[in-house]
Design an enzyme around this catalytic site. Structure first.
Site, PDB file in Angstrom:
ATOM      1  N   SER A  24       0.834  -1.190   0.000  1.00  0.00           N
ATOM      2  CA  SER A  24       0.000   0.000   0.000  1.00  0.00           C
ATOM      3  C   SER A  24       0.877   1.252   0.000  1.00  0.00           C
ATOM      4  O   SER A  24       1.772   1.372  -0.824  1.00  0.00           O
ATOM      5  CB  SER A  24      -0.960  -0.057   1.194  1.00  0.00           C
ATOM      6  OG  SER A  24      -1.993   0.874   1.041  1.00  0.00           O
ATOM      7  N   ASP A  43      -4.963  -4.742  -2.258  1.00  0.00           N
ATOM      8  CA  ASP A  43      -4.116  -4.296  -1.155  1.00  0.00           C
ATOM      9  C   ASP A  43      -3.504  -5.474  -0.390  1.00  0.00           C
ATOM     10  O   ASP A  43      -4.207  -6.343   0.120  1.00  0.00           O
ATOM     11  CB  ASP A  43      -4.977  -3.460  -0.203  1.00  0.00           C
ATOM     12  CG  ASP A  43      -4.163  -2.695   0.818  1.00  0.00           C
ATOM     13  OD1 ASP A  43      -3.121  -3.202   1.262  1.00  0.00           O
ATOM     14  OD2 ASP A  43      -4.573  -1.576   1.180  1.00  0.00           O
TER      15      ASP A  43
END
Length: 256
Positions: free
Chosen positions: A47, A161
């Site tokens: 991320s 993610d």
């Protein structure tokens, strides 16, 4: 006075966790590492940690990364989607941002340092280490928060993610060849029982002599706006100095 070491350490990894705007703390960590002449040859992240790790792996200097962090706005990597089937926003802007910062959208394998972004395959719920191919594709995959940012298709994989599987991707640094790792976990005191898996893994990292764990404290700072970026950078510096001083003290004690 120049730093004592100017050559990358190919056996030293840097693993940066995700956390939205909290990722600005990673910038302070990079600054302290540079000042102390500590140069990991391997950088991984998930991320927002992947964004900072990619800049480091591409050879961008810490002060330039700080300027980028201070100027960062979410529109630089995400825009409203005209067809919001998989997410409200579209991450095609990441490609533009990478080209603006680096002059090109490089292949990961051509970066000056080893790099990997950590993502989750939504089909298998397993972590995926993205260490080859276009940098923008790996970054778009690693930041794709389900429901907000669309997943990225890569072959048979549907990537999102990496924090859904492991927000502290030390294993990815190991996979790239690191025997020692500096891990930066974006820590918050308000983490609750739902975070027990992360807490347990953190305890394992603390117990591992090959790991230096840096934990900037995010309490009372904004995670989804950029208002606290200057404070986050300073907190990253404080946490890095504390952890590195403690690690140096342990090493001196072990030598006696």
């Amino acid at each position: 006075m120049p730093p004592p070491e100017t050559v990358d350490d190919a056996s030293l990894g840097l693993a940066l966790s995700g956390g939205g705007a909290f990722g600005a703390a990673h910038v302070g960590v990079l600054q302290v590492l540079a000042e102390r002449g500590i140069r990991p040859g391997i950088a991984v992240g998930t991320s927002s940690g992947a964004l900072v790790a990619a800049a480091y792996a591409a050879g961008v200097e810490p002060d330039a990364i700080e300027r980028a962090a201070r100027a960062f706005r979410w529109r630089h990597i995400a825009r409203w989607s005209g067809t919001p089937r998989w997410g409200l926003l579209d991450t095609a802007a990441v490609t533009d941002a990478v080209r603006a910062a680096l002059g090109t959208d490089p292949l990961i394998e051509n970066l000056p340092r080893r790099f990997a972004a950590y993502a989750t395959d939504l089909r298998t719920r397993r972590g995926v280490i993205l260490d080859h191919g276009r940098l923008s594709v790996a970054l778009r995959s690693s930041i794709a928060v389900p429901g907000l940012l669309p997943p990225v298709r890569r072959g048979s994989l549907l990537l999102a993610d990496g924090g859904m599987v492991d927000n502290v991707p030390a294993s990815a640094a190991r996979a790239l060849g690191a025997s020692r790792i500096i891990v930066v976990r974006l820590h918050a005191k308000w983490e609750n029982v739902r975070m027990m898996r992360t807490v347990t893994r953190t305890a394992d990292l603390i117990a591992d002599p090959s790991v230096v764990l840096i934990q900037p404290e995010m309490q009372h700072m904004a995670q989804w706006t950029m208002s606290d970026v200057p404070r986050l950078i300073l907190e990253g510096r404080r946490a890095a100095e504390t952890a590195l001083d403690a690690a140096a003290l342990r090493e001196r004690s072990a030598e006696r």
